[in-house]
Motif scaffolding. Sequence first.
Motif, PDB file in Angstrom:
ATOM      1  N   THR A 179      15.535  23.403  69.915  1.00 48.75           N
ATOM      2  CA  THR A 179      16.235  22.117  69.979  1.00 48.75           C
ATOM      3  C   THR A 179      17.713  22.287  69.698  1.00 48.75           C
ATOM      4  OG1 THR A 179      16.102  21.677  67.617  1.00 48.75           O
ATOM      5  CG2 THR A 179      14.265  20.905  68.972  1.00 48.75           C
ATOM      6  N   VAL A 180      18.456  21.332  70.226  1.00 45.56           N
ATOM      7  CA  VAL A 180      19.837  21.112  69.778  1.00 45.56           C
ATOM      8  C   VAL A 180      19.966  19.604  69.572  1.00 45.56           C
ATOM      9  CG1 VAL A 180      20.852  23.103  70.968  1.00 45.56           C
ATOM     10  CG2 VAL A 180      20.696  20.924  72.161  1.00 45.56           C
ATOM     11  N   PRO A 181      20.940  19.183  68.745  1.00 44.67           N
ATOM     12  CA  PRO A 181      21.132  17.741  68.593  1.00 44.67           C
ATOM     13  C   PRO A 181      21.790  17.157  69.843  1.00 44.67           C
ATOM     14  CG  PRO A 181      22.720  18.969  67.298  1.00 44.67           C
ATOM     15  CD  PRO A 181      21.816  19.978  67.890  1.00 44.67           C
ATOM     16  N   GLU A 182      21.979  15.827  69.845  1.00 40.99           N
ATOM     17  CA  GLU A 182      22.563  15.216  71.054  1.00 40.99           C
ATOM     18  C   GLU A 182      23.960  15.751  71.361  1.00 40.99           C
ATOM     19  OE1 GLU A 182      21.084  10.779  71.746  1.00 40.99           O
ATOM     20  OE2 GLU A 182      21.278  11.365  69.656  1.00 40.99           O
ATOM     21  N   VAL A 183      24.773  15.868  70.314  1.00 41.00           N
ATOM     22  CA  VAL A 183      26.094  16.506  70.482  1.00 41.00           C
ATOM     23  C   VAL A 183      25.948  17.917  69.927  1.00 41.00           C
ATOM     24  CG1 VAL A 183      28.498  16.472  69.756  1.00 41.00           C
ATOM     25  CG2 VAL A 183      27.300  14.329  70.210  1.00 41.00           C
ATOM     26  N   PHE A 184      26.206  18.895  70.766  1.00 41.53           N
ATOM     27  CA  PHE A 184      25.917  20.254  70.287  1.00 41.53           C
ATOM     28  C   PHE A 184      26.946  21.294  70.733  1.00 41.53           C
ATOM     29  CE2 PHE A 184      24.105  22.284  74.103  1.00 41.53           C
ATOM     30  CZ  PHE A 184      23.828  21.185  74.906  1.00 41.53           C
ATOM     31  N   SER A 211      30.188  17.598  74.610  1.00 40.51           N
ATOM     32  CA  SER A 211      30.872  16.320  74.806  1.00 40.51           C
ATOM     33  C   SER A 211      32.298  16.449  74.278  1.00 40.51           C
ATOM     34  CB  SER A 211      30.127  15.195  74.082  1.00 40.51           C
ATOM     35  OG  SER A 211      30.551  15.138  72.741  1.00 40.51           O
ATOM     36  N   ASP A 212      33.137  15.440  74.587  1.00 34.50           N
ATOM     37  CA  ASP A 212      34.535  15.614  74.187  1.00 34.50           C
ATOM     38  C   ASP A 212      34.838  15.146  72.758  1.00 34.50           C
ATOM     39  OD1 ASP A 212      34.255  13.003  74.633  1.00 34.50           O
ATOM     40  OD2 ASP A 212      35.713  12.831  76.254  1.00 34.50           O
ATOM     41  N   TYR A 256      31.639  39.570  59.694  1.00 34.75           N
ATOM     42  CA  TYR A 256      31.964  38.222  59.229  1.00 34.75           C
ATOM     43  C   TYR A 256      31.058  37.251  59.978  1.00 34.75           C
ATOM     44  CZ  TYR A 256      36.341  40.062  57.291  1.00 34.75           C
ATOM     45  OH  TYR A 256      37.275  40.747  56.566  1.00 34.75           O
ATOM     46  N   LYS A 257      31.102  36.019  59.520  1.00 32.63           N
ATOM     47  CA  LYS A 257      30.334  34.980  60.202  1.00 32.63           C
ATOM     48  C   LYS A 257      31.308  33.904  60.649  1.00 32.63           C
ATOM     49  CE  LYS A 257      26.446  34.492  57.786  1.00 32.63           C
ATOM     50  NZ  LYS A 257      25.833  33.942  56.594  1.00 32.63           N
ATOM     51  N   LEU A 258      31.219  33.512  61.887  1.00 33.84           N
ATOM     52  CA  LEU A 258      31.963  32.329  62.320  1.00 33.84           C
ATOM     53  C   LEU A 258      30.975  31.175  62.200  1.00 33.84           C
ATOM     54  CD1 LEU A 258      34.798  31.681  63.765  1.00 33.84           C
ATOM     55  CD2 LEU A 258      33.403  31.323  65.787  1.00 33.84           C
ATOM     56  N   ARG A 259      31.220  30.297  61.218  1.00 31.78           N
ATOM     57  CA  ARG A 259      30.311  29.155  61.061  1.00 31.78           C
ATOM     58  C   ARG A 259      30.995  27.932  61.658  1.00 31.78           C
ATOM     59  NH1 ARG A 259      27.480  28.507  55.596  1.00 31.78           N
ATOM     60  NH2 ARG A 259      26.194  30.047  56.663  1.00 31.78           N
ATOM     61  N   VAL A 260      30.358  27.361  62.662  1.00 33.91           N
ATOM     62  CA  VAL A 260      30.953  26.202  63.325  1.00 33.91           C
ATOM     63  C   VAL A 260      30.084  24.997  63.023  1.00 33.91           C
ATOM     64  CG1 VAL A 260      31.645  25.229  65.543  1.00 33.91           C
ATOM     65  CG2 VAL A 260      31.853  27.675  65.151  1.00 33.91           C
ATOM     66  N   LYS A 261      30.762  23.892  62.681  1.00 33.73           N
ATOM     67  CA  LYS A 261      30.013  22.639  62.460  1.00 33.73           C
ATOM     68  C   LYS A 261      30.674  21.542  63.266  1.00 33.73           C
ATOM     69  CE  LYS A 261      28.439  23.623  57.820  1.00 33.73           C
ATOM     70  NZ  LYS A 261      28.684  23.446  56.405  1.00 33.73           N
ATOM     71  N   ILE A 262      29.857  20.661  63.780  1.00 34.34           N
ATOM     72  CA  ILE A 262      30.406  19.427  64.344  1.00 34.34           C
ATOM     73  C   ILE A 262      30.058  18.343  63.335  1.00 34.34           C
ATOM     74  CG2 ILE A 262      30.333  17.779  66.239  1.00 34.34           C
ATOM     75  CD1 ILE A 262      29.537  19.989  68.113  1.00 34.34           C
ATOM     76  N   THR A 263      31.073  17.636  62.830  1.00 31.97           N
ATOM     77  CA  THR A 263      30.818  16.612  61.805  1.00 31.97           C
ATOM     78  C   THR A 263      31.362  15.268  62.262  1.00 31.97           C
ATOM     79  OG1 THR A 263      32.892  17.167  60.733  1.00 31.97           O
ATOM     80  CG2 THR A 263      30.934  18.261  59.884  1.00 31.97           C
ATOM     81  N   THR A 264      30.767  14.209  61.740  1.00 34.54           N
ATOM     82  CA  THR A 264      31.234  12.869  62.131  1.00 34.54           C
ATOM     83  C   THR A 264      32.526  12.542  61.399  1.00 34.54           C
ATOM     84  OG1 THR A 264      29.877  11.928  60.384  1.00 34.54           O
ATOM     85  CG2 THR A 264      28.938  11.913  62.608  1.00 34.54           C
ATOM     86  N   LYS A 265      33.337  11.689  62.031  1.00 31.38           N
ATOM     87  CA  LYS A 265      34.565  11.194  61.394  1.00 31.38           C
ATOM     88  C   LYS A 265      34.258   9.795  60.837  1.00 31.38           C
ATOM     89  CE  LYS A 265      37.265  11.988  65.155  1.00 31.38           C
ATOM     90  NZ  LYS A 265      38.367  12.153  66.061  1.00 31.38           N
ATOM     91  N   PRO A 266      34.601   9.381  59.695  1.00 32.13           N
ATOM     92  CA  PRO A 266      35.263  10.192  58.665  1.00 32.13           C
ATOM     93  C   PRO A 266      34.289  10.703  57.594  1.00 32.13           C
ATOM     94  CG  PRO A 266      35.469   7.877  58.106  1.00 32.13           C
ATOM     95  CD  PRO A 266      34.562   7.964  59.317  1.00 32.13           C
ATOM     96  N   ASP A 267      32.970  10.379  57.751  1.00 30.90           N
ATOM     97  CA  ASP A 267      32.110  10.690  56.595  1.00 30.90           C
ATOM     98  C   ASP A 267      31.553  12.119  56.567  1.00 30.90           C
ATOM     99  OD1 ASP A 267      30.859   9.921  58.807  1.00 30.90           O
ATOM    100  OD2 ASP A 267      29.260   8.759  57.852  1.00 30.90           O
ATOM    101  N   GLY A 268      31.831  12.916  57.573  1.00 32.08           N
ATOM    102  CA  GLY A 268      31.515  14.340  57.485  1.00 32.08           C
ATOM    103  C   GLY A 268      30.047  14.696  57.611  1.00 32.08           C
ATOM    104  N   GLU A 269      29.254  13.803  58.199  1.00 28.62           N
ATOM    105  CA  GLU A 269      27.838  14.155  58.401  1.00 28.62           C
ATOM    106  C   GLU A 269      27.749  15.289  59.437  1.00 28.62           C
ATOM    107  OE1 GLU A 269      23.839  12.492  60.445  1.00 28.62           O
ATOM    108  OE2 GLU A 269      25.495  11.072  60.201  1.00 28.62           O
ATOM    109  N   VAL A 270      26.940  16.295  59.135  1.00 24.52           N
ATOM    110  CA  VAL A 270      26.863  17.447  60.049  1.00 24.52           C
ATOM    111  C   VAL A 270      25.943  17.107  61.227  1.00 24.52           C
ATOM    112  CG1 VAL A 270      26.243  19.879  60.280  1.00 24.52           C
ATOM    113  CG2 VAL A 270      27.268  19.053  58.154  1.00 24.52           C
ATOM    114  N   LEU A 271      26.520  17.152  62.429  1.00 21.69           N
ATOM    115  CA  LEU A 271      25.726  16.863  63.630  1.00 21.69           C
ATOM    116  C   LEU A 271      25.109  18.134  64.199  1.00 21.69           C
ATOM    117  CD1 LEU A 271      28.136  14.382  65.438  1.00 21.69           C
ATOM    118  CD2 LEU A 271      26.128  13.838  64.064  1.00 21.69           C
ATOM    119  N   ASP A 272      25.882  19.214  64.180  1.00 20.62           N
ATOM    120  CA  ASP A 272      25.345  20.489  64.672  1.00 20.62           C
ATOM    121  C   ASP A 272      26.032  21.621  63.922  1.00 20.62           C
ATOM    122  OD1 ASP A 272      23.821  22.282  66.121  1.00 20.62           O
ATOM    123  OD2 ASP A 272      25.148  22.312  67.865  1.00 20.62           O
TER     124      ASP A 272
END
Length: 604
Positions: A179-184, A211-212, A256-272
Amino acid sequence: MLKPQANAIRDLVSLDGIWNFELEKSANGIESEQVWKRTIPSTLQVPVPASYNDIFVDSKFRDHVGWAYYQREITVPASWAKRRYFIRLDAATHQGCVYIDDQLVAEHNGGYTPFEVDISQLVKPGHSCRLTVAVNNELSWQTIPPGRIEVLKNGRRKQHYQHDFFNYAGLARSVWLYTVPEVFIKDLTVTTQLADGGKSGTVNFKVESNSDLKEAEFLVQIIDEDAHVVHQASQSEGSVTIDPVHLWQPGAAYLYKLRVKITTKPDGEVLDTYDLPFGVRSVEVSGNKFLINRKPFYFTGFGKHEDTPIRAKGFDPAYMIHDFELMKWMGANSFRCSHYPYAEEVLEYADRHGIVVINETAAVGLNLTLVAGLAGWKALPTFSPETASEKTREVHAQAIRELVARDKNHPSVVSWCIANEPASAEPGAREYFEALVKFTRELDPTRPVGFANEKQASAEKDLITDLFDMIFLNRYYGWYLHTGDLEAAEQGLEEELREWEDKYKKPILISEYGADTLAGLHTVGDVPWSEEYQARVLEMSHRVFDRVESVVGEQVWNFADFQTPSSFIFRVDGNKKGVFTRDRRPKMATHVLRKRWVEDKKGN
Ligand code: GCB
């Protein structure tokens, strides 16, 4: 395409195991029945991952030409609502079609690179479906590698091909439901350079999402092996300096690890989120040297195959780690993925353990002169509208595209080898390869590009070497040339290497050398096939390599004995140039290599 991973946001379910199996029944290669529209009975079952050819006893499986069908039921967990989910095949050799119940949902050509299909709209959470994968093993001038099918008098079809390893087929690598979330996060690219004389490192990163991201933002972190965040950024693309840097070095990996997160603005919930291990290192060709981290690197190691008894090309982590341990025991610092892209797990292991990799496409056998020479036929031209044509080149370009897309982030991969032993002295070779080399460089400007040259395309006759960054030579002095006469072989090898050196002044990697050897056969004199002879061929070759300055490495052909097509009557149950048998027992040559690479520290 990112390798699927399980983490706080993403789920990953393995579909490996026992699948029901059936061969296409028609003899003409045209599917007589839409097998995926019915249940395949469990009369025949196969393991995934494994090639199917050697699992059964009847040779109709081993020599099958055409479609084979794999089937199982899958269930999408009820908890997967609001997610997107994919089926991902790490490989289907050579052509794969995926069916969900009656419907074709994906098709892919090329037997050694992954493909996937989004099935979120096709199977509802909490529901099951019939998953069928049809796999075709036919080779033609529209496939990489190429081949040709002969229709025999009895109507049976026989596959011919120009390469020296058995055409194993099926699902030899894992199959996943993930799976991936809706925005990934869709893709990541990391390239690195050294700065400040190697004390610091520049990391260029690029994140692509589906998505953009109007409502969300990126968080990109670089995390070291002690779990410290050494850098943080909030843009999708950028360049950061790690100072001081811990370099990825051959034999001393640091990831090293490249850790990428997509978070919501402004509350920082992690989407992916996605973690990509990477190493900071540089590779370049400078004059006749090959540099890793700006220091000359000497390759020691092997050309390999994914080939083991019974499972054939099936990925097996036990064999993989054992092979790496054997290479370590001999002091090998590198290997070539001859003659196709290997399972991604192999590259991940090489990254983790500091082993250097030359990564090759499956473009092996673009050479009709060579085959005609072996079989005593009159050669057709290799490059023509009927043989290696524009269409072949397109397929070849696609194979390069998929290889680079899959493996671009592996620090272990230091070079792309875009073909093995093409007819590089034949008319048309230059036209065929010029655009492919350019294309490879466009896809990845950071790694040198080469191809493995075969003897008939000598320094004088070859038409394409100037297009490439480095020279890979497959040479069999003492075996195909000057068989049994190591004095003449030594002289011939040195003369030839000096011709290449003088003409191109580029680094030369001996990408193949060696001799067939029957384990257990011992002789006093220089008798081909004996263990002593193989050892002496290697010693003779090493003396020459040490005398020619532009030689930047030696990769013995082969790490282990491997299976070849039945039509090659000059092979006895396979190619025996391994320094190990197919079941990984050492021949005498392993001690020659240990002496040179471990005790005498060649390559260190
Ligand atoms: C080569 C090929 C390799 C063969 C080897 C051999 O040059 O690249 O695929 O197996 O020779 O043993 O003849």
